[in-house]
Write a protein that holds these residues in place. Structure first.
Motif, PDB file in Angstrom:
ATOM      1  N   PHE A 150       6.099  -2.487  -8.937  1.00 41.73           N
ATOM      2  CA  PHE A 150       4.811  -1.952  -9.413  1.00 41.73           C
ATOM      3  C   PHE A 150       4.043  -1.373  -8.230  1.00 41.73           C
ATOM      4  O   PHE A 150       2.883  -1.706  -7.999  1.00 41.73           O
ATOM      5  N   PHE A 151       4.716  -0.522  -7.469  1.00 46.55           N
ATOM      6  CA  PHE A 151       4.130   0.000  -6.232  1.00 46.55           C
ATOM      7  C   PHE A 151       4.513   1.471  -6.081  1.00 46.55           C
ATOM      8  O   PHE A 151       5.132   1.870  -5.103  1.00 46.55           O
ATOM      9  N   PRO A 152       4.135   2.297  -7.092  1.00 44.67           N
ATOM     10  CA  PRO A 152       4.530   3.706  -7.029  1.00 44.67           C
ATOM     11  C   PRO A 152       3.797   4.456  -5.912  1.00 44.67           C
ATOM     12  O   PRO A 152       2.659   4.141  -5.629  1.00 44.67           O
TER      13      PRO A 152
ATOM     14  N   ASP B  13       7.346 -11.003  -7.757  1.00 40.66           N
ATOM     15  CA  ASP B  13       6.073 -10.876  -7.046  1.00 40.66           C
ATOM     16  C   ASP B  13       6.315 -10.586  -5.566  1.00 40.66           C
ATOM     17  O   ASP B  13       7.237 -11.131  -4.957  1.00 40.66           O
ATOM     18  N   PHE B  14       5.429  -9.737  -5.009  1.00 36.19           N
ATOM     19  CA  PHE B  14       5.609  -9.315  -3.621  1.00 36.19           C
ATOM     20  C   PHE B  14       5.689 -10.510  -2.669  1.00 36.19           C
ATOM     21  O   PHE B  14       6.519 -10.536  -1.764  1.00 36.19           O
ATOM     22  N   ASP B  15       4.822 -11.507  -2.923  1.00 36.82           N
ATOM     23  CA  ASP B  15       4.777 -12.616  -1.955  1.00 36.82           C
ATOM     24  C   ASP B  15       5.977 -13.571  -2.069  1.00 36.82           C
ATOM     25  O   ASP B  15       6.072 -14.523  -1.305  1.00 36.82           O
TER      26      ASP B  15
ATOM     27  N   ILE C 214      13.323  -4.296  -0.147  1.00 36.24           N
ATOM     28  CA  ILE C 214      12.803  -2.980   0.261  1.00 36.24           C
ATOM     29  C   ILE C 214      11.620  -2.707  -0.649  1.00 36.24           C
ATOM     30  O   ILE C 214      11.767  -2.504  -1.841  1.00 36.24           O
ATOM     31  N   ALA C 215      10.422  -2.790  -0.077  1.00 34.43           N
ATOM     32  CA  ALA C 215       9.241  -2.952  -0.922  1.00 34.43           C
ATOM     33  C   ALA C 215       7.976  -2.395  -0.279  1.00 34.43           C
ATOM     34  O   ALA C 215       6.898  -2.962  -0.430  1.00 34.43           O
ATOM     35  N   GLY C 216       8.091  -1.287   0.437  1.00 36.02           N
ATOM     36  CA  GLY C 216       6.905  -0.796   1.133  1.00 36.02           C
ATOM     37  C   GLY C 216       6.330  -1.904   1.999  1.00 36.02           C
ATOM     38  O   GLY C 216       5.122  -2.054   2.123  1.00 36.02           O
ATOM     39  N   MET C 217       7.231  -2.670   2.609  1.00 38.27           N
ATOM     40  CA  MET C 217       6.807  -3.889   3.301  1.00 38.27           C
ATOM     41  C   MET C 217       6.508  -3.619   4.770  1.00 38.27           C
ATOM     42  O   MET C 217       7.374  -3.182   5.531  1.00 38.27           O
ATOM     43  N   THR C 218       5.272  -3.912   5.151  1.00 39.52           N
ATOM     44  CA  THR C 218       4.849  -3.712   6.532  1.00 39.52           C
ATOM     45  C   THR C 218       5.550  -4.703   7.452  1.00 39.52           C
ATOM     46  O   THR C 218       5.678  -5.886   7.116  1.00 39.52           O
ATOM     47  N   ILE C 219       5.989  -4.195   8.590  1.00 33.13           N
ATOM     48  CA  ILE C 219       6.580  -5.061   9.614  1.00 33.13           C
ATOM     49  C   ILE C 219       5.440  -5.823  10.288  1.00 33.13           C
ATOM     50  O   ILE C 219       4.556  -5.213  10.888  1.00 33.13           O
TER      51      ILE C 219
ATOM     52  N   ALA D 163       4.269 -12.196  11.434  1.00 29.54           N
ATOM     53  CA  ALA D 163       4.463 -13.343  10.537  1.00 29.54           C
ATOM     54  C   ALA D 163       5.763 -13.195   9.752  1.00 29.54           C
ATOM     55  O   ALA D 163       6.526 -14.156   9.596  1.00 29.54           O
ATOM     56  N   ARG D 164       6.022 -11.991   9.254  1.00 23.34           N
ATOM     57  CA  ARG D 164       7.264 -11.776   8.493  1.00 23.34           C
ATOM     58  C   ARG D 164       8.483 -11.837   9.409  1.00 23.34           C
ATOM     59  O   ARG D 164       9.527 -12.365   9.021  1.00 23.34           O
ATOM     60  N   LYS D 165       8.326 -11.306  10.628  1.00 18.81           N
ATOM     61  CA  LYS D 165       9.462 -11.320  11.560  1.00 18.81           C
ATOM     62  C   LYS D 165       9.812 -12.740  11.999  1.00 18.81           C
ATOM     63  O   LYS D 165      10.912 -12.986  12.483  1.00 18.81           O
TER      64      LYS D 165
ATOM     65  N   VAL E 291      -6.954  -7.265  -4.652  1.00 22.03           N
ATOM     66  CA  VAL E 291      -5.862  -6.959  -3.721  1.00 22.03           C
ATOM     67  C   VAL E 291      -4.560  -7.446  -4.355  1.00 22.03           C
ATOM     68  O   VAL E 291      -4.571  -8.184  -5.346  1.00 22.03           O
ATOM     69  N   GLN E 292      -3.447  -7.027  -3.770  1.00 23.78           N
ATOM     70  CA  GLN E 292      -2.178  -7.591  -4.180  1.00 23.78           C
ATOM     71  C   GLN E 292      -1.910  -8.788  -3.285  1.00 23.78           C
ATOM     72  O   GLN E 292      -1.971  -8.675  -2.048  1.00 23.78           O
ATOM     73  N   GLY E 293      -1.615  -9.941  -3.903  1.00 20.52           N
ATOM     74  CA  GLY E 293      -1.470 -11.181  -3.133  1.00 20.52           C
ATOM     75  C   GLY E 293      -0.387 -11.089  -2.070  1.00 20.52           C
ATOM     76  O   GLY E 293       0.673 -10.517  -2.297  1.00 20.52           O
ATOM     77  N   GLY E 294      -0.685 -11.633  -0.898  1.00 14.18           N
ATOM     78  CA  GLY E 294       0.328 -11.713   0.162  1.00 14.18           C
ATOM     79  C   GLY E 294       0.553 -10.429   0.927  1.00 14.18           C
ATOM     80  O   GLY E 294       1.499 -10.332   1.702  1.00 14.18           O
ATOM     81  N   THR E 295      -0.303  -9.439   0.726  1.00 16.42           N
ATOM     82  CA  THR E 295      -0.101  -8.155   1.405  1.00 16.42           C
ATOM     83  C   THR E 295      -1.009  -8.006   2.623  1.00 16.42           C
ATOM     84  O   THR E 295      -1.979  -8.748   2.796  1.00 16.42           O
ATOM     85  N   THR E 296      -0.712  -6.989   3.405  1.00 16.66           N
ATOM     86  CA  THR E 296      -1.548  -6.676   4.557  1.00 16.66           C
ATOM     87  C   THR E 296      -2.926  -6.181   4.100  1.00 16.66           C
ATOM     88  O   THR E 296      -3.905  -6.369   4.815  1.00 16.66           O
ATOM     89  N   GLY E 297      -2.988  -5.598   2.908  1.00 21.70           N
ATOM     90  CA  GLY E 297      -4.280  -5.190   2.351  1.00 21.70           C
ATOM     91  C   GLY E 297      -5.150  -6.410   2.056  1.00 21.70           C
ATOM     92  O   GLY E 297      -6.364  -6.405   2.297  1.00 21.70           O
TER      93      GLY E 297
ATOM     94  N   CYS F 155      -5.659  -1.390  -0.699  1.00 20.27           N
ATOM     95  CA  CYS F 155      -4.194  -1.301  -0.769  1.00 20.27           C
ATOM     96  C   CYS F 155      -3.704  -0.173   0.126  1.00 20.27           C
ATOM     97  O   CYS F 155      -4.499   0.600   0.671  1.00 20.27           O
ATOM     98  N   ASP F 156      -2.389  -0.054   0.243  1.00 18.93           N
ATOM     99  CA  ASP F 156      -1.781   0.957   1.111  1.00 18.93           C
ATOM    100  C   ASP F 156      -2.198   2.364   0.670  1.00 18.93           C
ATOM    101  O   ASP F 156      -2.126   2.709  -0.514  1.00 18.93           O
ATOM    102  N   LEU F 157      -2.584   3.178   1.657  1.00 18.76           N
ATOM    103  CA  LEU F 157      -3.089   4.528   1.390  1.00 18.76           C
ATOM    104  C   LEU F 157      -2.099   5.449   0.655  1.00 18.76           C
ATOM    105  O   LEU F 157      -2.505   6.157  -0.272  1.00 18.76           O
TER     106      LEU F 157
ATOM    107  N   GLN G 204       3.772   0.011   9.683  1.00 14.68           N
ATOM    108  CA  GLN G 204       5.086   0.635   9.514  1.00 14.68           C
ATOM    109  C   GLN G 204       5.912  -0.215   8.556  1.00 14.68           C
ATOM    110  O   GLN G 204       5.940  -1.445   8.679  1.00 14.68           O
ATOM    111  N   TYR G 205       6.577   0.461   7.621  1.00 14.48           N
ATOM    112  CA  TYR G 205       7.413  -0.260   6.656  1.00 14.48           C
ATOM    113  C   TYR G 205       8.802  -0.505   7.233  1.00 14.48           C
ATOM    114  O   TYR G 205       9.383   0.370   7.881  1.00 14.48           O
ATOM    115  N   GLY G 206       9.317  -1.698   6.948  1.00 11.98           N
ATOM    116  CA  GLY G 206      10.696  -2.025   7.304  1.00 11.98           C
ATOM    117  C   GLY G 206      11.362  -2.757   6.146  1.00 11.98           C
ATOM    118  O   GLY G 206      10.707  -3.155   5.180  1.00 11.98           O
TER     119      GLY G 206
HETATM  120  N1  GLN Z   1       2.564  -2.713   2.908  1.00 14.07           N
HETATM  121  C1  GLN Z   1       1.866  -3.820   2.326  1.00 14.07           C
HETATM  122  C2  GLN Z   1       2.419  -5.108   2.844  1.00 14.07           C
HETATM  123  O1  GLN Z   1       3.473  -5.132   3.368  1.00 14.07           O
HETATM  124  C3  GLN Z   1       1.904  -3.792   0.800  1.00 14.07           C
HETATM  125  C4  GLN Z   1       3.291  -3.847   0.251  1.00 14.07           C
HETATM  126  C5  GLN Z   1       3.353  -3.937  -1.266  1.00 14.07           C
HETATM  127  O2  GLN Z   1       2.386  -4.237  -1.909  1.00 14.07           O
HETATM  128  N2  GLN Z   1       4.484  -3.686  -1.846  1.00 14.07           N
HETATM  129  O3  GLN Z   1       1.829  -6.124   2.742  1.00 14.07           O
END
Ligand code: GLN
Length: 272
Positions: A56-58, A96-98, A114-119, A122-124, A162-168, A204-206, A231-233
């Motif tokens: 759900f992240f078009p 769910d993203f988180d 693969i989810a528009g996920m910012t590097i 904490a994730r690394k 916001v979307q839970g668990g995101t950088t936003g 949220c992401d621009l 940056q997404y990884g």
């Molecule tokens: N790029 C943001 C993040 O990694 C949002 C990613 C998303 O919502 N899919 O937290």
């Protein structure tokens, strides 16, 4: 490898330039584990690159309205990654993203998220992240009729979705500390909630807010572009360094053979 952060200016993607920097001529394309052998990795299903995301992240990922199949920028990336690695792509249902990083960390279900996920650091600490393939920033979205600013939103009377668990979500907590931050499971829920007046703003992401406003939310507007320089990884288990190396090699090939540019044009060419 990445000497400077490149911000999205006017929304154009600059991933190709970043990845081009690591090229395919130097041999090693992995910044995370240069000793990993790209030819040896494990897969949860033989011959398949099994992928998870929040769909759900078009335009990065969504479900086709008629078929329900995953589609989007990241889906095209996953198909090309698989092709470049001699595999088939296998998409699992949305989650769910988180839950994505924990699922990859735990192993056994999917090879990559693969989810528009910012590097992030904490994730690394939990999983390996591939080399970056997209640059992104944050945005604040309100109703087109709203006169709110970042300042007026930082108030106890305001609710920020916001979307839970995101950088936003993190940015909103740090930068709008007086407001109530409402974590939801998708950016779509957040935008719908602003549209209906339930919430005052979304962070949220621009690239996603711009695309969504253009496609389906003409009654919303971006009031602030926040240069977070994200940056997404792609997230991969730390137990599978060969897969990270293989994904990085495939990403670099996709830059040099023009695949990456074609996918960018397909999804962002004239839209952003
Ligand atoms: N790029 C943001 C993040 O990694 C949002 C990613 C998303 O919502 N899919 O937290």
């Amino acid at each position: 490898m990445i000497s400077r952060r490149q911000f999205i200016q006017g929304g154009s993607l600059v991933a190709a330039g970043l990845l081009a920097g690591c090229g395919s001529s130097g041999g090693s394309t992995s910044t995370t584990d240069t000793s990993a052998d790209a030819s040896s990795y494990t897969l949860v299903n033989e011959g398949k690159l099994t992928c998870i995301s929040n769909l759900f992240f078009p335009p990065f990922e969504s479900m086709n309205e008629s078929t329900g199949d995953p589609e989007g920028f990241d889906i095209d990336i996953s198909k090309e990654l698989a092709k470049h690695m001699g595999l088939e792509v296998n998409w699992l249902p949305s989650q769910d993203f988180d839950t994505l990083v924990p699922t990859i960390k735990q192993g056994g279900k999917a090879d990559i998220a693969i989810a528009g996920m910012t590097i992030t650091d904490a994730r690394k600490a939990e999983v390996d992240m591939s080399d970056p393939y997209v640059d992104s920033n944050q945005s604040i979205v309100v109703k087109a009729t709203s006169t709110d600013t970042q300042d007026t939103l930082n108030d106890s009377s305001k609710t920020i979705a916001v979307q839970g668990g995101t950088t936003g979500a993190e940015w909103a907590q740090e930068n709008l500390p007086k407001a109530t931050i409402k974590p939801l499971s998708t950016v779509i829920d957040a935008m719908n909630g602003v549209q209906s007046g339930l919430y005052d703003a979304v962070v949220c992401d621009l690239p996603v807010s711009k695309y969504q406003i253009k496609q389906s939310y003409s009654d919303l507007q971006v009031i602030e572009e926040i240069p977070t320089g994200e940056q997404y990884g792609i997230a991969i288990s730390k137990d599978n360094p060969g897969l990270t190396a293989a994904v990085n090699a495939a990403l670099a090939e996709m830059v040099s053979d023009g695949t990456m540019a074609a996918i960018e044009t397909e999804w962002f060419g004239s839209q952003m």
